[in-house]
Design a protein around this motif. Structure first.
Motif, short mmCIF file in Angstrom:
data_model
loop_
_atom_site.label_atom_id
_atom_site.label_comp_id
_atom_site.label_asym_id
_atom_site.label_seq_id
_atom_site.Cartn_x
_atom_site.Cartn_y
_atom_site.Cartn_z
N ALA A 303 -82.06 5.47 -35.69
CA ALA A 303 -82.38 4.48 -34.66
C ALA A 303 -82.76 3.14 -35.29
O ALA A 303 -82.43 2.07 -34.74
N MET A 304 -83.42 3.16 -36.45
CA MET A 304 -83.77 1.91 -37.13
C MET A 304 -82.50 1.17 -37.58
O MET A 304 -82.44 -0.06 -37.51
N ALA A 305 -81.51 1.92 -38.03
CA ALA A 305 -80.25 1.29 -38.42
C ALA A 305 -79.60 0.62 -37.22
O ALA A 305 -79.09 -0.51 -37.30
N ALA A 306 -79.63 1.31 -36.06
CA ALA A 306 -79.04 0.72 -34.85
C ALA A 306 -79.80 -0.53 -34.43
O ALA A 306 -79.19 -1.55 -34.07
N ALA A 307 -81.13 -0.49 -34.47
CA ALA A 307 -81.93 -1.66 -34.09
C ALA A 307 -81.70 -2.83 -35.04
O ALA A 307 -81.67 -4.00 -34.63
N THR A 308 -81.51 -2.51 -36.33
CA THR A 308 -81.22 -3.57 -37.30
C THR A 308 -79.88 -4.23 -36.99
O THR A 308 -79.72 -5.46 -37.15
N ALA A 314 -78.26 -10.74 -33.19
CA ALA A 314 -79.09 -11.80 -32.62
C ALA A 314 -79.29 -12.95 -33.60
O ALA A 314 -79.32 -14.13 -33.21
N SER A 315 -79.42 -12.61 -34.88
CA SER A 315 -79.61 -13.64 -35.89
C SER A 315 -78.37 -14.52 -36.02
O SER A 315 -78.47 -15.74 -36.14
N VAL A 316 -77.20 -13.89 -35.98
CA VAL A 316 -75.94 -14.64 -36.10
C VAL A 316 -75.71 -15.53 -34.88
O VAL A 316 -75.28 -16.67 -34.99
N THR A 317 -76.01 -14.98 -33.68
CA THR A 317 -75.77 -15.73 -32.44
C THR A 317 -76.95 -16.60 -32.04
O THR A 317 -76.88 -17.31 -31.04
N SER A 319 -79.83 -15.79 -30.79
CA SER A 319 -80.39 -15.39 -29.49
C SER A 319 -81.80 -14.86 -29.70
O SER A 319 -81.99 -13.75 -30.21
N LEU A 320 -82.79 -15.65 -29.32
CA LEU A 320 -84.18 -15.24 -29.51
C LEU A 320 -84.52 -14.00 -28.70
O LEU A 320 -85.21 -13.10 -29.19
N ALA A 321 -84.05 -13.92 -27.45
CA ALA A 321 -84.37 -12.78 -26.59
C ALA A 321 -83.86 -11.48 -27.18
O ALA A 321 -84.59 -10.48 -27.26
N VAL A 322 -82.59 -11.47 -27.62
CA VAL A 322 -82.02 -10.26 -28.21
C VAL A 322 -82.72 -9.94 -29.53
O VAL A 322 -82.99 -8.77 -29.85
N PHE A 323 -83.05 -10.97 -30.31
CA PHE A 323 -83.76 -10.78 -31.57
C PHE A 323 -85.10 -10.08 -31.33
O PHE A 323 -85.46 -9.14 -32.05
N SER A 402 -81.35 -18.57 -43.13
CA SER A 402 -81.72 -17.64 -42.06
C SER A 402 -82.03 -16.28 -42.68
O SER A 402 -81.82 -16.07 -43.89
N GLY A 403 -82.51 -15.36 -41.85
CA GLY A 403 -82.84 -14.03 -42.35
C GLY A 403 -81.71 -13.03 -42.26
O GLY A 403 -81.91 -11.84 -42.56
N THR A 404 -80.50 -13.47 -41.88
CA THR A 404 -79.40 -12.54 -41.64
C THR A 404 -79.06 -11.71 -42.88
O THR A 404 -78.89 -10.48 -42.79
N ALA A 405 -78.96 -12.34 -44.03
CA ALA A 405 -78.61 -11.61 -45.25
C ALA A 405 -79.65 -10.54 -45.56
O ALA A 405 -79.31 -9.43 -46.00
N ALA A 406 -80.92 -10.84 -45.33
CA ALA A 406 -81.97 -9.85 -45.57
C ALA A 406 -81.80 -8.65 -44.65
O ALA A 406 -81.92 -7.49 -45.08
#
Length: 451
Positions: A303-308, A314-317, A319-323, A402-406
């Motif tokens: 589930a953590m993998a799915a949430a990540t 969200a990070s790419v798009t 979208s704060l709400a989805v993030f 951004s934090g996407t790579a992390a």
């Protein structure tokens, strides 16, 4: 040292537990939670202080992430010696001392928290706040000794969860201060915690006990360090607790840096994830008691993998709400995983005792020795996962903004955790050997499937 000592402690004896032990254990658990709670608040103090550090402080986002990382590092490493001090000085006595020690970084932060202070000074004070992270190890070792195996998942989950709540609580205090007095008054937060530290120390002195039967066992520590399960569980605990503490410390700063939130806006959101992750931790331990820690842990990592994946989207798009939805889900799942992984530790070493042909009290004694020693190592390395997360964020923001790579790196790590959990503890559960002298039922003598 002086203090109240209990000379005989036999929690596995049901008569002793029912007539005397349970009441004493629960009283010690309650005040252990209080002290650990304050410890976590001080350990995570700089996740709040950086929200007050506007442009006038002259510290960039990478520097702020490094302040948080420094506290995380010290709080993780100090857990190993803190594991052994309970047996040396007594659980009550050490709880009093470790609580009073929190006055040092809190008072120093009160003195230096203003524009014009050098970055080196901030860094040194942040390093000192790491002592709050050590309280977790001594508290968990102490409570582990008070409760019988059948209650450890619940007790350790409640103890750790109540301590973890210290993270969102200090963030809520920061939100209250920013929302009322403004972002120019960080000393109010510190002024709140100075008397609370004294209260926790006094309560520990008045209401907790030392267990004389608890002894340090250097042989057990050496054996635990050499045991492959200590390092496997350390790896898994990096994924659960390391994620929880790393995300807790970094959440507000990520919101400010990546999504342009003001200190008040960031503070109004920062506490939600750590709060939910802390409150749900006892449920993770309880579910592990009923269904096996390995099964709950495997499901949690999936589930953590799915949430990540949701967070990456969200990070790419942008979208704060989805993030927020994905990130808060991560917090909840880390809390579940924290409870289930810690429950696995005593069960694993009990199973190891049975595999060696031990039974009854001999197997239980072996399990207690090895699990108690292993907890310090596992807790320390798990905490280092928080350091890794903050350094990953620092590097990601420095290189790509951004934090996407992390988050992509975190996703790969959770996949590895899933594979390890399944391969070691669920794929081929070992058969527990029978012993002639054992009258135990199979369900009380678990293979790893019931860990």
């Amino acid at each position: 040292m002086g203090g109240r000592w209990i000379d005989v402690w036999e929690p596995e004896d049901e008569t002793f537990w029912r007539e005397k032990g349970e009441r004493i254990a629960k009283r010690n658990l309650a005040f252990s939670v209080l002290s650990e709670h304050i410890g976590f608040s001080i350990w995570s103090l700089w996740s709040v202080m950086v929200l007050f550090m506007g442009p006038e402080y002259g510290v960039d986002p990478a520097g702020k992430f490094f302040l948080i990382a420094a506290a995380t590092l010290v709080g993780s490493l100090i857990r190993i010696p803190y594991t052994f001090v309970v047996a040396r000085f007594g659980g009550r006595n050490w709880t009093v001392f470790s609580a009073l020690l929190l006055l040092v970084p809190t008072a120093l932060a009160y003195v230096v928290m203003e524009p014009g202070t050098s970055y080196t000074t901030f860094l040194l004070v942040a390093v000192l706040s790491g002592v709050g992270g050590g309280n977790f190890a001594s508290s968990m070792t102490n409570i582990n000794a008070f409760f019988p195996l059948r209650k450890k998942g619940w007790a350790l989950g409640l103890n750790a969860g109540g301590g973890n709540v210290g993270v969102p609580v200090v963030q809520l205090v920061g939100l209250l201060v920013i929302g009322t007095a403004g972002a120019m008054h960080p000393r109010i937060v510190l002024g709140v915690y100075l008397p609370l530290i004294l209260v926790s120390a006094v309560c520990a002195a008045l209401f907790m006990d030392n267990l004389a039967p608890v002894r340090n066992d250097s042989g057990a520590f050496r054996e635990a360090v050499q045991a492959r399960h200590t390092w496997i569980m350390s790896f898994l605990y990096v994924g659960t607790f390391g994620s929880f503490i790393g995300y807790s410390f970094a959440f507000g700063l990520v919101l400010q840096t990546q999504f342009g939130r003001t200190p008040l806006q960031a503070a109004s959101l920062t506490f939600i994830g750590p709060l939910l992750g802390s409150l749900i931790r006892p449920l993770g331990g309880s579910l592990a008691d009923k269904h096996g820690g390995a099964r709950i842990t495997l499901g949690t990592f999936a589930a953590m993998a799915a949430a990540t994946g949701v967070v990456i989207y969200a990070s790419v798009t942008e979208s704060l709400a989805v993030f927020l939805v994905g990130f808060i889900a991560l917090f909840v799942l880390t809390g579940l995983g924290n409870g289930s992984t810690y429950k696995m530790i005593p069960a694993i070493f009990l199973a190891q005792g049975h595999r060696k042909g031990l039974s009854g009290e001999a197997a239980q004694s072996y399990g207690r020795r090895l699990s108690g020693a292993a907890m310090g190592v596992i807790g320390a390395i798990g905490g280092l996962g928080g350091l890794g997360i903050n350094l990953a964020f620092r590097q990601s923001f420095q290189t790509v903004g951004s934090g996407t790579a992390a988050f992509v790196a975190f996703l790969a790590f959770y996949a590895a955790c899933m594979a390890v959990t399944w391969a070691v503890y669920l794929r081929r559960p070992p058969v527990v050997p029978d012993t002639a002298e054992s009258a135990e039922e199979p369900e009380t003598r678990p293979g790893y499937a019931k860990v």
